[in-house]
Scaffold this active site. Sequence first.
Site, PDB file in Angstrom:
ATOM      1  N   LYS A   1       9.154  -0.484  -4.555  1.00 28.58           N
ATOM      2  CA  LYS A   1       8.256  -1.585  -4.715  1.00 28.58           C
ATOM      3  C   LYS A   1       7.548  -1.237  -5.828  1.00 28.58           C
ATOM      4  O   LYS A   1       7.220  -2.245  -6.716  1.00 28.58           O
ATOM      5  CB  LYS A   1       7.407  -1.435  -3.436  1.00 28.58           C
ATOM      6  CG  LYS A   1       7.986  -2.149  -2.185  1.00 28.58           C
ATOM      7  CD  LYS A   1       8.405  -3.721  -2.296  1.00 28.58           C
ATOM      8  CE  LYS A   1       6.992  -4.694  -2.345  1.00 28.58           C
ATOM      9  NZ  LYS A   1       7.565  -6.170  -2.216  1.00 28.58           N
TER      10      LYS A   1
ATOM     11  N   TYR B   1      10.972   3.241   0.115  1.00 32.49           N
ATOM     12  CA  TYR B   1      10.763   1.847   0.069  1.00 32.49           C
ATOM     13  C   TYR B   1       9.479   1.652  -0.945  1.00 32.49           C
ATOM     14  O   TYR B   1       9.283   0.851  -1.749  1.00 32.49           O
ATOM     15  CB  TYR B   1      10.052   1.319   1.470  1.00 32.49           C
ATOM     16  CG  TYR B   1       9.313   0.110   1.708  1.00 32.49           C
ATOM     17  CD1 TYR B   1       9.820  -1.209   1.581  1.00 32.49           C
ATOM     18  CD2 TYR B   1       7.891   0.071   1.645  1.00 32.49           C
ATOM     19  CE1 TYR B   1       8.781  -2.347   1.451  1.00 32.49           C
ATOM     20  CE2 TYR B   1       7.083  -1.075   1.904  1.00 32.49           C
ATOM     21  CZ  TYR B   1       7.796  -2.172   1.662  1.00 32.49           C
ATOM     22  OH  TYR B   1       7.076  -3.356   1.727  1.00 32.49           O
TER      23      TYR B   1
ATOM     24  N   ASP C   1       0.958  -1.220  -0.030  1.00 33.27           N
ATOM     25  CA  ASP C   1       0.171   0.043   0.071  1.00 33.27           C
ATOM     26  C   ASP C   1       0.957   1.290   0.073  1.00 33.27           C
ATOM     27  O   ASP C   1       0.374   2.186  -0.393  1.00 33.27           O
ATOM     28  CB  ASP C   1      -1.079   0.027   1.070  1.00 33.27           C
ATOM     29  CG  ASP C   1      -0.272   0.027   2.341  1.00 33.27           C
ATOM     30  OD1 ASP C   1       0.996  -0.674   2.599  1.00 33.27           O
ATOM     31  OD2 ASP C   1      -0.758   0.594   3.510  1.00 33.27           O
TER      32      ASP C   1
HETATM   33  N1  LIG Z   1       5.732  -6.074   6.292  1.00 44.78           N
HETATM   34  C1  LIG Z   1       4.738  -5.329   6.233  1.00 44.78           C
HETATM   35  O1  LIG Z   1       4.017  -4.435   6.935  1.00 44.78           O
HETATM   36  C2  LIG Z   1       4.340  -5.180   4.667  1.00 44.78           C
HETATM   37  C3  LIG Z   1       3.284  -4.458   4.362  1.00 44.78           C
HETATM   38  C4  LIG Z   1       2.819  -4.492   2.914  1.00 44.78           C
HETATM   39  C5  LIG Z   1       3.679  -5.091   2.056  1.00 44.78           C
HETATM   40  N2  LIG Z   1       4.434  -6.128   2.306  1.00 44.78           N
HETATM   41  C6  LIG Z   1       5.157  -6.805   1.169  1.00 44.78           C
HETATM   42  O2  LIG Z   1       4.886  -8.256   1.813  1.00 44.78           O
HETATM   43  C7  LIG Z   1       6.052  -9.299   1.284  1.00 44.78           C
HETATM   44  C8  LIG Z   1       6.262 -10.296   2.330  1.00 44.78           C
HETATM   45  O3  LIG Z   1       6.599  -9.197   3.928  1.00 44.78           O
HETATM   46  P1  LIG Z   1       7.316  -9.822   4.837  1.00 44.78           P
HETATM   47  O4  LIG Z   1       7.026  -8.842   6.041  1.00 44.78           O
HETATM   48  O5  LIG Z   1       6.660 -11.176   4.996  1.00 44.78           O
HETATM   49  O6  LIG Z   1       8.792  -9.705   4.757  1.00 44.78           O
HETATM   50  P2  LIG Z   1      10.015 -10.300   5.721  1.00 44.78           P
HETATM   51  O7  LIG Z   1       9.213 -10.688   6.992  1.00 44.78           O
HETATM   52  O8  LIG Z   1      10.924  -9.133   6.009  1.00 44.78           O
HETATM   53  O9  LIG Z   1      10.581 -11.376   5.048  1.00 44.78           O
HETATM   54  C9  LIG Z   1      11.207 -11.346   3.770  1.00 44.78           C
HETATM   55  C10 LIG Z   1      12.280 -12.604   3.730  1.00 44.78           C
HETATM   56  O10 LIG Z   1      12.982 -12.159   2.738  1.00 44.78           O
HETATM   57  C11 LIG Z   1      14.353 -12.736   2.768  1.00 44.78           C
HETATM   58  N3  LIG Z   1      15.423 -12.022   2.137  1.00 44.78           N
HETATM   59  C12 LIG Z   1      16.021 -10.856   2.103  1.00 44.78           C
HETATM   60  N4  LIG Z   1      17.114 -10.633   1.067  1.00 44.78           N
HETATM   61  C13 LIG Z   1      16.655 -11.637   0.402  1.00 44.78           C
HETATM   62  C14 LIG Z   1      17.507 -12.321  -0.903  1.00 44.78           C
HETATM   63  N5  LIG Z   1      18.183 -11.403  -1.662  1.00 44.78           N
HETATM   64  N6  LIG Z   1      17.016 -13.502  -1.494  1.00 44.78           N
HETATM   65  C15 LIG Z   1      16.008 -14.125  -0.905  1.00 44.78           C
HETATM   66  N7  LIG Z   1      15.184 -13.849   0.153  1.00 44.78           N
HETATM   67  C16 LIG Z   1      15.720 -12.631   0.964  1.00 44.78           C
HETATM   68  C17 LIG Z   1      14.568 -12.126   4.301  1.00 44.78           C
HETATM   69  O11 LIG Z   1      15.634 -12.556   4.954  1.00 44.78           O
HETATM   70  P3  LIG Z   1      16.377 -11.662   5.990  1.00 44.78           P
HETATM   71  O12 LIG Z   1      15.408 -11.421   7.178  1.00 44.78           O
HETATM   72  O13 LIG Z   1      17.796 -12.450   6.411  1.00 44.78           O
HETATM   73  O14 LIG Z   1      16.776 -10.411   5.331  1.00 44.78           O
HETATM   74  C18 LIG Z   1      13.234 -12.526   4.944  1.00 44.78           C
HETATM   75  O15 LIG Z   1      13.449 -13.902   5.370  1.00 44.78           O
HETATM   76  C19 LIG Z   1       7.192  -8.197   0.684  1.00 44.78           C
HETATM   77  O16 LIG Z   1       7.030  -8.096  -0.504  1.00 44.78           O
HETATM   78  C20 LIG Z   1       6.798  -6.886   1.533  1.00 44.78           C
HETATM   79  O17 LIG Z   1       7.415  -6.001   0.731  1.00 44.78           O
HETATM   80  C21 LIG Z   1       4.979  -6.145   3.552  1.00 44.78           C
END
Ligand SMILES: NC(=O)c1ccc[n+]([C@@H]2O[C@H](COP(=O)([O-])OP(=O)(O)OC[C@H]3O[C@@H](n4cnc5c(N)ncnc54)[C@H](OP(=O)(O)O)[C@@H]3O)[C@@H](O)[C@H]2O)c1
Length: 319
Positions: free
Chosen positions: A153, A149, A125
């Site tokens: 995205k 960010y 969002d």
């Molecule tokens: N979190 C939110 O509030 C939110 C809101 C809106 C949208 N999103 C989107 O939703 C999706 C999932 O978010 P999430 O919160 O589940 O993310 P997350 O918990 O930060 O998980 C991301 C994972 O990707 C891994 N990663 C980092 N660099 C990488 C690489 N080069 N190759 C492969 N894996 C890698 C990270 O490892 P490390 O931890 O070791 O870096 C982590 O395990 C993302 O696209 C995010 O932008 C998230």
Amino acid sequence: MNILVTGANGQLGNEMRIVARGSADRYFFTDVCDASQESVSMLYKLAGDDVCTETSRLDITDLAAIRAFVAKNQIQAIINCAAYTNVDAAEENQDLAMLLNAKAPENLAVAIKEANGLLVHISTDYVFGKEPYNIPCTEEQQGTPTGVYGYTKLCGEQNIKAVGCQHVIIRTAWLYSEFGKNFCKTMLNLTASKPQLKVVFDQAGTPTYAYDLAKAIAVILNDYTLTLNSKLSTLNFSKNGVYHFSNEGVCSWYDFTKMIQEYAGQKVCDVQPCHSSEFPSPVTRPSYSVLDKTKIKQTFSVAIPYWTDSLRLCISNLK
Ligand SMILES: NC(=O)c1ccc[n+]([C@@H]2O[C@H](COP(=O)([O-])OP(=O)(O)OC[C@H]3O[C@@H](n4cnc5c(N)ncnc54)[C@H](OP(=O)(O)O)[C@@H]3O)[C@@H](O)[C@H]2O)c1
């Protein structure tokens, strides 16, 4: 289908492990590091012994490695749960945020296009916000990110479309789960340990339980499988495009905190509303980024729970 999940040790990636349990499809869970012991314990607690806790190494910034993985394992769909998700730190680490959020999704798009498969990519969002909206944002609305960010995205979405692979891009918001670090877990701790807390009430959005999003992704993959198995298999997936998904409803971070406190049964902490200006941050966050979810509901018939119902479930799992 053979399905590759990237970023499998993050919030959404771990929820995909739970949803994949018992599936007829073959899932490959990958990340740049191993799952934490805390996550593995939580997976067993929530999903039982048959949940997959293994992680293969795959860095999504490495196109050659993705190509090799996709070819070796005959991957037909990729679910990209990996990203650079630290909104504040992205302001200082623009190159890394761009690499992970814009270039890496392009890599995945290239590799899955060569395999004639589907890329399910997760966006945010925070591609919205610079323009002060006051009605839910639709998929067609122009992205106006407020910070690095959201900008990176948005570039990731554009790169996927430019490659032209079969794709479903899902913008989600305010993600929380039993895994990793997130607002819900932080506020559970703070409301249990502090006598008073101020939380902003001038940013409106909708929380999303990552488990609900993982289930929606499974519905989309099922729809894609039906397309593959039909006579349409030689045609493109007609449901390519951008979709919005969060839980139902609208709230502020203050409202979110009040409900976390209530469901956790914590009565001691005095939670008060405040303005964003009281919490100086490197990036201005959207004051309104509620997502309109009509399209995903109409196209894939996904059921979306109300945000407090899902929050109650997550907190009961965490307790
Ligand atoms: N979190 C939110 O509030 C939110 C809101 C809106 C949208 N999103 C989107 O939703 C999706 C999932 O978010 P999430 O919160 O589940 O993310 P997350 O918990 O930060 O998980 C991301 C994972 O990707 C891994 N990663 C980092 N660099 C990488 C690489 N080069 N190759 C492969 N894996 C890698 C990270 O490892 P490390 O931890 O070791 O870096 C982590 O395990 C993302 O696209 C995010 O932008 C998230």
